[in-house]
Design an enzyme around this catalytic site. Structure first.
Site, PDB file in Angstrom:
ATOM      1  N   ASP A 188      -0.096   5.128   0.939  1.00  0.00           N
ATOM      2  CA  ASP A 188      -0.327   6.045   2.060  1.00  0.00           C
ATOM      3  C   ASP A 188      -0.458   5.264   3.361  1.00  0.00           C
ATOM      4  OD1 ASP A 188      -0.499   8.404   0.386  1.00  0.00           O
ATOM      5  OD2 ASP A 188      -2.416   7.620  -0.282  1.00  0.00           O
ATOM      6  N   ASP A 229       0.874  -1.171   0.000  1.00  0.00           N
ATOM      7  CA  ASP A 229       0.000   0.000   0.000  1.00  0.00           C
ATOM      8  C   ASP A 229       0.918   1.230   0.000  1.00  0.00           C
ATOM      9  OD1 ASP A 229      -2.429   1.529   0.382  1.00  0.00           O
ATOM     10  OD2 ASP A 229      -1.810   1.757   2.468  1.00  0.00           O
ATOM     11  N   ASP A 281      -1.636  -1.091   5.837  1.00  0.00           N
ATOM     12  CA  ASP A 281      -1.960  -0.602   7.184  1.00  0.00           C
ATOM     13  C   ASP A 281      -3.457  -0.541   7.461  1.00  0.00           C
ATOM     14  OD1 ASP A 281      -2.131   1.654   5.305  1.00  0.00           O
ATOM     15  OD2 ASP A 281      -2.494   2.875   7.089  1.00  0.00           O
TER      16      ASP A 281
END
Length: 226
Positions: A16, A14, A172
């Site tokens: 961001d 991922d 995240d």
């Protein structure tokens, strides 16, 4: 087996909240929107937990009085302003550059699968010096589906010439881990990223949970791909 051989053949990330601490760019964006309306700014602690959840979530924090339709109407403005703030305040998380260098030294092919619009993600790669290092970039609008659907991860694995089970996905947010599981891809929960206090990363059932990117300099910290 050497340590280097134990890194996965492929690593997908991922963007961001996993590779990039982009919350400061997002904060500048919503505060410009608030300022243009004569409203007080929000703080980084207000916006940081929802950065991984996209423009609507951040607009909701900045404009809590709006309903879903009102928030959706702000998304084009958010993206336009964010396009001007892109990369001005963000930076890779501590340890990310060393981790990527270690993967590259081991021959691991790495790429990015993000829900950020592809055009914005493509623009930030040269600012980070990643444009010639990132083997594949899939954005939230690249394909017909986005995370938590597994299609972006499956497409990325195919693009770098690997089976999904030979890659590890690092993210995240719960959507990242759901997508990885559905794709048959081992996963790492990036605990250094953005999440709400009410989130329970244990419940996401990732294969590994890691506190800091520097931990991933150790090949043994990675789940063993099939």
């Amino acid at each position: 087996m050497s340590d280097a051989a134990r890194f996965p053949p492929g690593a997908l990330f991922d963007l961001d909240g996993t590779l990039l601490d982009s919350a400061p760019d997002m904060l500048a964006t919503v505060n410009r929107m608030l300022g243009s309306r004569g409203r007080a700014p929000v703080t980084l602690s207000d916006i940081r937990p929802v950065v991984s959840r996209g423009a609507r979530a951040m607009a909701s924090v900045a404009f809590p009085e709006l309903d879903a339709d009102g928030v959706a109407a702000l998304v084009p403005e958010f993206l336009a302003v964010y396009g001007e703030e892109l990369g001005r305040h963000s930076r890779p998380f501590d340890g990310v550059e060393a981790m990527l260098a270690a993967l590259e030294a081991a021959g691991t092919r790495w790429g990015i699968v993000t829900n950020k619009p592809e055009g914005l993600a493509q623009r930030i790669l040269p600012q980070l010096g990643w444009q010639d290092r990132c083997a594949v970039l899939i954005g939230g609008d690249t394909l017909a589906e986005r995370k938590p659907h597994p299609l972006p991860l499956l497409h990325a694995a195919e693009a770098i010439g690997l089976a999904p089970a030979a890659c590890v996905y690092v993210g995240d947010d719960a959507r990242d881990i759901i997508a990885a599981r559905a794709a048959g891809m081992p996963s790492i929960v990036a605990l250094w990223g953005y999440r709400l206090e009410t989130d329970d990363p244990v419940a996401w059932q990732g294969d590994v949970m890691v506190e800091q990117p520097a931990r991933l300099l150790a090949p043994a910290a990675w789940p063993v791909p099939a």
